[in-house]
Design a protein around this motif. Structure first.
Motif, PDB file in Angstrom:
ATOM      1  N   GLY A  82      20.190 -16.436  -6.140  1.00 42.55           N
ATOM      2  CA  GLY A  82      21.515 -16.569  -5.244  1.00 42.55           C
ATOM      3  C   GLY A  82      21.510 -15.728  -4.161  1.00 42.55           C
ATOM      4  N   ASP A  83      22.598 -14.932  -3.735  1.00 42.76           N
ATOM      5  CA  ASP A  83      22.359 -14.092  -2.680  1.00 42.76           C
ATOM      6  C   ASP A  83      22.119 -12.717  -2.812  1.00 42.76           C
ATOM      7  N   ALA A  84      21.325 -12.465  -3.973  1.00 40.95           N
ATOM      8  CA  ALA A  84      20.895 -10.874  -4.177  1.00 40.95           C
ATOM      9  C   ALA A  84      19.417 -11.178  -4.488  1.00 40.95           C
ATOM     10  N   ALA A  85      18.767  -9.795  -4.274  1.00 36.66           N
ATOM     11  CA  ALA A  85      17.180  -9.411  -4.714  1.00 36.66           C
ATOM     12  C   ALA A  85      17.163  -8.134  -4.728  1.00 36.66           C
ATOM     13  N   GLU A  86      15.923  -7.603  -5.544  1.00 32.34           N
ATOM     14  CA  GLU A  86      15.701  -6.432  -6.009  1.00 32.34           C
ATOM     15  C   GLU A  86      14.310  -6.035  -4.664  1.00 32.34           C
ATOM     16  N   PHE A  87      14.665  -4.837  -4.266  1.00 26.37           N
ATOM     17  CA  PHE A  87      13.621  -4.151  -3.306  1.00 26.37           C
ATOM     18  C   PHE A  87      12.915  -3.212  -4.272  1.00 26.37           C
ATOM     19  N   GLY A  88      11.514  -3.187  -4.311  1.00 27.26           N
ATOM     20  CA  GLY A  88      10.856  -2.413  -4.907  1.00 27.26           C
ATOM     21  C   GLY A  88       9.317  -2.516  -4.518  1.00 27.26           C
ATOM     22  N   ARG A  89       8.331  -2.015  -5.379  1.00 24.44           N
ATOM     23  CA  ARG A  89       6.949  -1.975  -5.226  1.00 24.44           C
ATOM     24  C   ARG A  89       6.715  -1.070  -4.025  1.00 24.44           C
ATOM     25  N   TRP A  90       7.860  -0.188  -3.691  1.00 20.18           N
ATOM     26  CA  TRP A  90       7.632   0.460  -2.551  1.00 20.18           C
ATOM     27  C   TRP A  90       6.722   2.077  -2.832  1.00 20.18           C
ATOM     28  N   VAL A  91       5.604   1.856  -1.926  1.00 21.61           N
ATOM     29  CA  VAL A  91       4.529   2.971  -2.201  1.00 21.61           C
ATOM     30  C   VAL A  91       4.057   3.129  -0.690  1.00 21.61           C
ATOM     31  N   VAL A  92       4.017   4.383  -0.256  1.00 19.77           N
ATOM     32  CA  VAL A  92       3.492   4.772   0.942  1.00 19.77           C
ATOM     33  C   VAL A  92       2.271   5.890   0.739  1.00 19.77           C
ATOM     34  N   LEU A  93       1.219   5.533   1.722  1.00 20.32           N
ATOM     35  CA  LEU A  93       0.270   6.744   1.460  1.00 20.32           C
ATOM     36  C   LEU A  93       0.915   8.303   1.921  1.00 20.32           C
ATOM     37  N   LYS A  94       0.464   9.369   1.358  1.00 20.98           N
ATOM     38  CA  LYS A  94       1.083  10.437   1.289  1.00 20.98           C
ATOM     39  C   LYS A  94       0.981  11.173   2.784  1.00 20.98           C
ATOM     40  N   ASN A  95      -0.026  10.707   3.714  1.00 20.11           N
ATOM     41  CA  ASN A  95       0.143  11.221   5.124  1.00 20.11           C
ATOM     42  C   ASN A  95       0.826  10.074   6.098  1.00 20.11           C
ATOM     43  N   SER A  96       1.664   9.228   5.597  1.00 14.46           N
ATOM     44  CA  SER A  96       2.096   8.142   6.463  1.00 14.46           C
ATOM     45  C   SER A  96       3.571   8.637   6.687  1.00 14.46           C
ATOM     46  N   LEU A  97       3.783   8.079   8.030  1.00 11.14           N
ATOM     47  CA  LEU A  97       5.363   8.220   8.652  1.00 11.14           C
ATOM     48  C   LEU A  97       5.934   6.850   8.483  1.00 11.14           C
ATOM     49  N   CYS A  98       5.443   6.065   7.668  1.00 16.13           N
ATOM     50  CA  CYS A  98       5.912   4.648   7.896  1.00 16.13           C
ATOM     51  C   CYS A  98       7.097   4.529   6.917  1.00 16.13           C
ATOM     52  N   ALA A  99       7.775   5.326   6.197  1.00 19.02           N
ATOM     53  CA  ALA A  99       8.615   4.986   5.119  1.00 19.02           C
ATOM     54  C   ALA A  99      10.047   4.485   5.519  1.00 19.02           C
ATOM     55  N   VAL A 100      10.511   5.268   6.660  1.00 15.65           N
ATOM     56  CA  VAL A 100      11.627   4.522   7.269  1.00 15.65           C
ATOM     57  C   VAL A 100      11.577   3.431   7.815  1.00 15.65           C
ATOM     58  N   GLU A 101      10.850   3.112   8.657  1.00 18.11           N
ATOM     59  CA  GLU A 101      10.463   1.873   9.123  1.00 18.11           C
ATOM     60  C   GLU A 101      10.182   0.746   8.376  1.00 18.11           C
ATOM     61  N   SER A 102       9.504   1.084   7.236  1.00 15.01           N
ATOM     62  CA  SER A 102       9.233   0.068   6.153  1.00 15.01           C
ATOM     63  C   SER A 102      10.454  -0.652   5.348  1.00 15.01           C
ATOM     64  N   VAL A 103      11.434   0.446   5.296  1.00 17.33           N
ATOM     65  CA  VAL A 103      12.634   0.083   4.656  1.00 17.33           C
ATOM     66  C   VAL A 103      13.677  -0.647   5.668  1.00 17.33           C
TER      67      VAL A 103
END
Length: 324
Positions: free
Chosen positions: A85-106
């Motif tokens: 419907g109008d809902a979904a799950e967000f997951g499988r979220w893993v970033v490399l330890k030295n990366s700064l991509c966490a906030v922008e990926s979300v």
């Protein structure tokens, strides 16, 4: 839509393919401490390729690698799935330890979920002991679900699961601008490390008419700083000064001008950020070399009395360089 990239300021989301199997293993298996909170996977590349082939046959889920916009290097993984419907799950979220991509990926995932997929609710289910991830979602603005907590077995242990929810309405009102600013200021900080001497000045908002748009700002303790007309740019505008927060420039088309038509048609209000630049020529040339497109060549601004130029990022957001 499965093949669509989602482009941001510093990173973009690229659809997963079989060619990403080796990176998926690298990212998922990099940190043994973190791995105790996520489902185990086979360390064999062929098994991962098989999983990806099966994923590509399924409907109702999107799996991305997170890539550096300058280098194309992969720095993380993120997914939205189990769409009902109008809902979904967000997951499988893993970033490399030295990366700064966490906030922008979300940020990019929420943009995709709410704008492209038209969802109303996005939830996450995280092992409660994984306090870093639970706190990250809370800081973003996700609310704790009132659902009864579940339990999941991983590696022979039983873990409690925390569910957190972001509603589209909350995202649009409270969350989006915060994430947007974090990503934009990360981009501006990166330009500083590349030799551009700049500092943020204002956000530029495209309006059909300025006057009606001023009213809600004034209710929030903003004040008006003079009107101006810039025939070279084809706009009329004014600056709105806050007691706290960021300065905003409201702009409307001058008669017979189409400068803002694209943004108005697509309902994009915040369409540019103005930055004061000490080394204008260097910064302009540097951004061109980075692949930004010239929207407006350097010219003397009616308001600032010095040169300004507009350049377009890959995500179609504009940067206004203002000579300081």
């Amino acid at each position: 839509m499965r093949s669509r990239k989602v482009i941001g300021f510093n990173y973009y989301l690229a659809p997963i393919s079989e060619e990403d199997a080796e990176f998926v293993l690298k990212c998922r298996l990099e940190d043994s401490e973190r791995n105790k909170f996520i489902h185990p996977i086979s360390p064999k590349i062929e098994d991962q390729k098989t999983w990806i082939r099966n994923y590509l046959q399924r409907q109702g889920e999107y799996y991305f690698s997170v890539r550096n916009i300058d280098t194309g290097e992969k720095e993380g993984l993120i997914s939205i799935y189990d769409i009902k419907g109008d809902a979904a799950e967000f997951g499988r979220w893993v970033v490399l330890k030295n990366s700064l991509c966490a906030v922008e990926s979300v940020y990019l995932l929420y943009e995709f979920a709410f704008r492209e997929l038209g969802l109303e609710r996005v939830y996450t289910r995280t092992i409660s002991e994984n306090k870093e991830v639970v706190s990250s979602h809370k800081r973003i603005g996700a609310k704790q679900s009132e659902n009864v907590l579940e339990f999941v077995e991983l590696n022979g242990r039983l873990f409690e699961v925390t569910e957190q929810m972001v509603l589209k309405a909350d995202y649009q009102v409270r969350i989006r601008q915060k994430l947007f600013e974090l990503c934009l200021f990360q981009y501006l900080k990166k330009l500083g490390t590349e030799g551009c001497k700049l500092r943020f000045h204002h956000y530029g908002y495209a309006e059909d008419k300025i006057e009606p748009s001023i009213v809600p700002f004034l209710k929030e303790s903003y004040s008006i700083k003079g009107y101006f007309e810039d025939e070279l740019q084809g706009v009329r505008g004014c600056f709105i000064l806050p007691r706290r927060g960021r300065m905003i420039e409201l702009l409307e088309n001058l008669p017979n001008s189409s400068t803002l038509d694209y943004f108005l048609k697509n309902k994009i209000r915040n369409y540019h950020a103005g930055v004061l630049v000490k080394n204008f020529d260097y910064c302009f040339d540097h951004l061109i070399k980075k692949g930004l497109k010239i929207v407006s060549d350097p010219k003397i601004s009616t308001y600032f009395g010095k040169r300004i130029a507009f350049l377009m990022l890959r995500n179609r957001y504009l940067i206004e360089l203002i000579e300081e």
